[in-house]
Design a protein around this motif. Structure first.
Motif, PDB file in Angstrom:
ATOM      1  N   ARG A 130      54.261 -86.348   5.099  1.00 11.24           N
ATOM      2  CA  ARG A 130      55.461 -86.955   5.433  1.00 11.24           C
ATOM      3  C   ARG A 130      54.924 -88.495   6.072  1.00 11.24           C
ATOM      4  N   PRO A 131      55.799 -89.502   5.725  1.00 12.77           N
ATOM      5  CA  PRO A 131      55.387 -90.658   5.857  1.00 12.77           C
ATOM      6  C   PRO A 131      55.129 -91.002   7.695  1.00 12.77           C
ATOM      7  N   MET A 132      53.859 -91.399   7.810  1.00 14.51           N
ATOM      8  CA  MET A 132      53.636 -91.607   9.281  1.00 14.51           C
ATOM      9  C   MET A 132      53.382 -93.164   9.406  1.00 14.51           C
ATOM     10  N   LEU A 133      53.693 -93.630  10.719  1.00 13.36           N
ATOM     11  CA  LEU A 133      53.079 -94.758  11.127  1.00 13.36           C
ATOM     12  C   LEU A 133      52.111 -94.844  12.566  1.00 13.36           C
ATOM     13  N   SER A 134      51.305 -95.702  12.789  1.00 14.76           N
ATOM     14  CA  SER A 134      50.704 -95.686  13.908  1.00 14.76           C
ATOM     15  C   SER A 134      51.070 -96.976  15.024  1.00 14.76           C
ATOM     16  N   VAL A 135      51.368 -96.524  16.056  1.00 15.60           N
ATOM     17  CA  VAL A 135      51.654 -97.117  17.506  1.00 15.60           C
ATOM     18  C   VAL A 135      50.562 -97.325  18.260  1.00 15.60           C
ATOM     19  N   PHE A 136      50.324 -98.569  18.546  1.00 14.07           N
ATOM     20  CA  PHE A 136      48.968 -99.094  19.423  1.00 14.07           C
ATOM     21  C   PHE A 136      49.661 -99.312  20.750  1.00 14.07           C
ATOM     22  N   VAL A 137      48.684 -98.380  21.699  1.00 15.65           N
ATOM     23  CA  VAL A 137      49.100 -98.869  23.293  1.00 15.65           C
ATOM     24  C   VAL A 137      47.933 -99.152  23.791  1.00 15.65           C
ATOM     25  N   SER A 138      48.087-100.024  24.637  1.00 17.75           N
ATOM     26  CA  SER A 138      46.643-100.266  25.749  1.00 17.75           C
ATOM     27  C   SER A 138      47.112 -99.265  26.639  1.00 17.75           C
ATOM     28  N   VAL A 139      45.961 -98.434  27.124  1.00 16.09           N
ATOM     29  CA  VAL A 139      46.168 -97.612  28.014  1.00 16.09           C
ATOM     30  C   VAL A 139      44.838 -97.713  29.252  1.00 16.09           C
ATOM     31  N   PRO A 140      44.957 -97.985  30.140  1.00 14.94           N
ATOM     32  CA  PRO A 140      43.852 -98.107  31.439  1.00 14.94           C
ATOM     33  C   PRO A 140      43.187 -96.952  31.504  1.00 14.94           C
ATOM     34  N   ASP A 141      41.788 -97.514  31.757  1.00 13.96           N
ATOM     35  CA  ASP A 141      40.825 -96.334  31.567  1.00 13.96           C
ATOM     36  C   ASP A 141      40.673 -95.807  32.704  1.00 13.96           C
ATOM     37  N   ASN A 142      41.715 -95.136  33.406  1.00  9.85           N
ATOM     38  CA  ASN A 142      41.749 -94.177  34.788  1.00  9.85           C
ATOM     39  C   ASN A 142      42.524 -93.055  34.464  1.00  9.85           C
ATOM     40  N   PRO A 143      41.962 -91.913  35.483  1.00 10.31           N
ATOM     41  CA  PRO A 143      42.421 -90.727  35.194  1.00 10.31           C
ATOM     42  C   PRO A 143      43.879 -90.516  35.166  1.00 10.31           C
ATOM     43  N   GLY A 144      44.417 -89.578  34.549  1.00 10.55           N
ATOM     44  CA  GLY A 144      45.774 -89.384  34.437  1.00 10.55           C
ATOM     45  C   GLY A 144      46.681 -90.402  33.439  1.00 10.55           C
ATOM     46  N   GLU A 145      46.098 -91.527  33.027  1.00  2.00           N
ATOM     47  CA  GLU A 145      46.858 -92.455  32.170  1.00  2.00           C
ATOM     48  C   GLU A 145      47.433 -91.871  31.034  1.00  2.00           C
ATOM     49  N   LEU A 146      46.500 -91.214  30.087  1.00  2.00           N
ATOM     50  CA  LEU A 146      46.798 -90.563  28.962  1.00  2.00           C
ATOM     51  C   LEU A 146      47.797 -89.416  29.111  1.00  2.00           C
ATOM     52  N   ALA A 147      47.904 -88.749  30.230  1.00  2.00           N
ATOM     53  CA  ALA A 147      48.884 -87.626  30.428  1.00  2.00           C
ATOM     54  C   ALA A 147      50.299 -88.477  30.869  1.00  2.00           C
ATOM     55  N   ARG A 148      50.014 -89.476  31.503  1.00  2.00           N
ATOM     56  CA  ARG A 148      51.594 -90.190  31.647  1.00  2.00           C
ATOM     57  C   ARG A 148      52.122 -90.826  30.217  1.00  2.00           C
ATOM     58  N   LEU A 149      51.124 -91.235  29.406  1.00  2.00           N
ATOM     59  CA  LEU A 149      51.559 -91.687  28.360  1.00  2.00           C
ATOM     60  C   LEU A 149      52.220 -90.735  27.381  1.00  2.00           C
ATOM     61  N   GLY A 151      53.505 -87.848  28.333  1.00  2.00           N
ATOM     62  CA  GLY A 151      54.666 -87.633  29.183  1.00  2.00           C
ATOM     63  C   GLY A 151      55.751 -88.336  28.737  1.00  2.00           C
ATOM     64  N   ASP A 152      55.548 -89.726  28.616  1.00  2.00           N
ATOM     65  CA  ASP A 152      56.585 -90.717  28.379  1.00  2.00           C
ATOM     66  C   ASP A 152      57.030 -90.534  26.894  1.00  2.00           C
ATOM     67  N   ALA A 153      55.964 -90.229  26.156  1.00  2.00           N
ATOM     68  CA  ALA A 153      56.624 -90.046  24.692  1.00  2.00           C
ATOM     69  C   ALA A 153      57.269 -88.679  24.720  1.00  2.00           C
ATOM     70  N   GLY A 154      56.979 -87.828  25.409  1.00  2.00           N
ATOM     71  CA  GLY A 154      57.896 -86.251  25.326  1.00  2.00           C
ATOM     72  C   GLY A 154      59.186 -86.764  25.736  1.00  2.00           C
ATOM     73  N   ILE A 160      53.987 -86.442  18.876  1.00  2.00           N
ATOM     74  CA  ILE A 160      52.783 -87.181  18.541  1.00  2.00           C
ATOM     75  C   ILE A 160      51.977 -86.478  17.580  1.00  2.00           C
ATOM     76  N   GLU A 161      51.907 -86.890  16.637  1.00  2.00           N
ATOM     77  CA  GLU A 161      51.168 -85.855  15.440  1.00  2.00           C
ATOM     78  C   GLU A 161      49.848 -86.092  15.269  1.00  2.00           C
ATOM     79  N   ASP A 162      49.117 -87.632  15.570  1.00  2.00           N
ATOM     80  CA  ASP A 162      47.785 -87.302  15.966  1.00  2.00           C
ATOM     81  C   ASP A 162      47.402 -88.590  16.897  1.00  2.00           C
TER      82      ASP A 162
END
Length: 201
Positions: A130-149, A151-154, A160-162
């Motif tokens: 399936r056609p995919m696109l990449s979305v680029f986001v700056s994420v602070p290198d702190n605990p919990g930031e990826l989980a927050r990102l 969570g927001d996407a959800g 998120i496919e990859d």
């Protein structure tokens, strides 16, 4: 077959010869290609290595596997692997000539083979690509930031496919690449930006 069913797996029937060719093509040859590329990094000048980005990490990641284990794997499938290495050597010779002699049509053709090969890999759950696109986001290198990102996407309703993360050597942030369905990318971009994330368009 009962064991396969209990594990929730799916069986694929191949003759021994076809099995060896299949795993040589999809596992063993990619591993050796990664090993050769990674080997060009060993002993490289530090200022060269400082420019390493996600591309070189993607290509070389599997090269870090146990050499003793891989020697055993390759020894058990040397015939099929050797045949594919011969094919790869032939294309590499053509590529070298094309680059040295400015044969740009040939180079374009080889690059196109790469695109065709990536498109031939089955998509999610073995379905069509399936056609995919990449979305680029700056994420602070702190605990919990990826989980927050994530969570927001959800909450936004985008799957998120990859995901890939490339750490900025000069700043305490990571450039996170979220791979999503093409039809959902713009919605995700706008929604994340509205929630205060730094987006790279």
């Amino acid at each position: 077959m009962r064991l396969i069913d209990v594990c929730g797996a799916m069986a694929t029937r191949l003759s021994p010869v076809e099995h060896d060719k299949a795993v040589a093509r999809t596992s063993h040859l990619p591993h050796l290609a990664a090993v050769l590329v990674a080997g060009r990094l060993a002993g490289a000048p530090p200022d060269h290595l400082a420019l390493s980005g996600q591309g070189v990490r993607d290509v070389t990641r599997i090269a870090a596997s146990d050499p003793v284990l891989w020697q055993q794997i390759l020894a058990a499938n040397s015939q099929a692997v050797g045949e594919l290495l011969g094919e790869l050597r032939g294309r590499l010779d053509v590529l070298i000539d094309a680059v040295h002699n400015d044969e740009w049509e040939t180079l374009r053709s080889i690059l196109g083979e790469g695109v065709a090969g990536t498109l031939a890999i089955p998509g999610k759950h073995g379905g069509p690509v399936r056609p995919m696109l990449s979305v680029f986001v700056s994420v602070p290198d702190n605990p919990g930031e990826l989980a927050r990102l994530f969570g927001d996407a959800g909450e936004i309703g985008v799957n998120i496919e990859d995901v890939h993360i490339d750490h900025d050597p000069g700043r305490p942030v990571g450039l996170t690449e979220l791979v999503v369905e093409e039809s959902r990318a713009e919605h995700l971009l706008d929604a994340l930006e509205s929630r205060g994330w730094t987006i790279h368009r």
